[in-house]
Design a protein around this motif. Structure first.
Motif, PDB file in Angstrom:
ATOM      1  N   TRP A  57      93.853  -3.417  22.239  1.00  0.00           N
ATOM      2  CA  TRP A  57      93.016  -3.914  23.346  1.00  0.00           C
ATOM      3  C   TRP A  57      93.402  -5.357  23.644  1.00  0.00           C
ATOM      4  O   TRP A  57      93.583  -6.153  22.728  1.00  0.00           O
ATOM      5  N   GLU A  58      93.506  -5.711  24.890  1.00  0.00           N
ATOM      6  CA  GLU A  58      93.939  -7.069  25.256  1.00  0.00           C
ATOM      7  C   GLU A  58      93.111  -8.138  24.561  1.00  0.00           C
ATOM      8  O   GLU A  58      91.901  -8.005  24.389  1.00  0.00           O
ATOM      9  N   ASP A  59      93.798  -9.191  24.166  1.00  0.00           N
ATOM     10  CA  ASP A  59      93.154 -10.328  23.539  1.00  0.00           C
ATOM     11  C   ASP A  59      93.643 -11.628  24.174  1.00  0.00           C
ATOM     12  O   ASP A  59      92.856 -12.516  24.454  1.00  0.00           O
ATOM     13  N   VAL A 106      96.209 -12.061  27.185  1.00  0.00           N
ATOM     14  CA  VAL A 106      97.116 -11.490  28.186  1.00  0.00           C
ATOM     15  C   VAL A 106      97.107 -12.415  29.408  1.00  0.00           C
ATOM     16  O   VAL A 106      96.311 -12.245  30.324  1.00  0.00           O
ATOM     17  N   PHE A 163     101.457  -8.091  32.483  1.00  0.00           N
ATOM     18  CA  PHE A 163     100.885  -6.798  32.093  1.00  0.00           C
ATOM     19  C   PHE A 163      99.805  -6.340  33.074  1.00  0.00           C
ATOM     20  O   PHE A 163      99.736  -5.161  33.419  1.00  0.00           O
ATOM     21  N   ARG A 164      98.945  -7.255  33.506  1.00  0.00           N
ATOM     22  CA  ARG A 164      97.848  -6.869  34.413  1.00  0.00           C
ATOM     23  C   ARG A 164      98.398  -6.308  35.725  1.00  0.00           C
ATOM     24  O   ARG A 164      97.920  -5.316  36.238  1.00  0.00           O
ATOM     25  N   ALA A 168      90.437  -3.911  31.128  1.00  0.00           N
ATOM     26  CA  ALA A 168      91.235  -4.545  30.081  1.00  0.00           C
ATOM     27  C   ALA A 168      92.589  -3.847  30.020  1.00  0.00           C
ATOM     28  O   ALA A 168      92.703  -2.657  30.310  1.00  0.00           O
ATOM     29  N   VAL A 169      93.607  -4.604  29.640  1.00  0.00           N
ATOM     30  CA  VAL A 169      94.937  -4.022  29.445  1.00  0.00           C
ATOM     31  C   VAL A 169      95.030  -3.525  28.011  1.00  0.00           C
ATOM     32  O   VAL A 169      94.629  -4.209  27.069  1.00  0.00           O
TER      33      VAL A 169
END
Length: 123
Positions: free
Chosen positions: A42-44, A46, A54-55, A65-66
């Motif tokens: 889970w994105e932290d 990004v 990534f988004r 979330a990415v």
């Protein structure tokens, strides 16, 4: 040497727990079919990029979330056999059937591919 399937996807933040359960269930199936490791991240941290990131890759909105995921297989042959099982058993295995284990994200915006490692460093 191993073979890696990599994924990037956007998941509604409100669906985090649903996603975790969905991913655990699917991951268990991949492990049964020969995967040696499944990671769902889970994105932290990004950050937005200047050209791409990534988004943008998954067209994530502010309420999504990415997720960066990968499945590690011992080799490409095992991976290919696992993916073939996925195609043939998707409707017959309730763990994979979208009716009983629906994806809590927009599957159209998933970016994925198979990769052959060229450098592997381990502690």
């Amino acid at each position: 040497m191993s073979y890696i399937d990599g994924f990037i996807l956007a998941v509604p933040k409100a669906n985090k727990n649903k996603f975790i359960q969905h991913a655990k269930t699917a991951g268990e199936v991949f492990m049964e079919w020969g995967a040696v490791r499944v990671l769902e991240c889970w994105e932290d941290d990004v950050p937005d990029g200047k050209v791409t990131d990534f988004r943008r890759a998954v067209q994530a909105t502010g309420d999504e979330a990415v997720v960066f995921s990968w499945i590690e297989w011992p080799d490409k042959a095992t991976r290919d056999a696992g993916m073939e099982k996925m195609k043939t058993k998707m409707k017959s295995d309730p763990r994979l059937d979208p009716q009983t284990n629906p994806m809590p994200f927009d599957g159209v915006r998933v970016v994925f591919g198979g990769f052959a490692p060229v450098v592997a460093l381990e502690a």
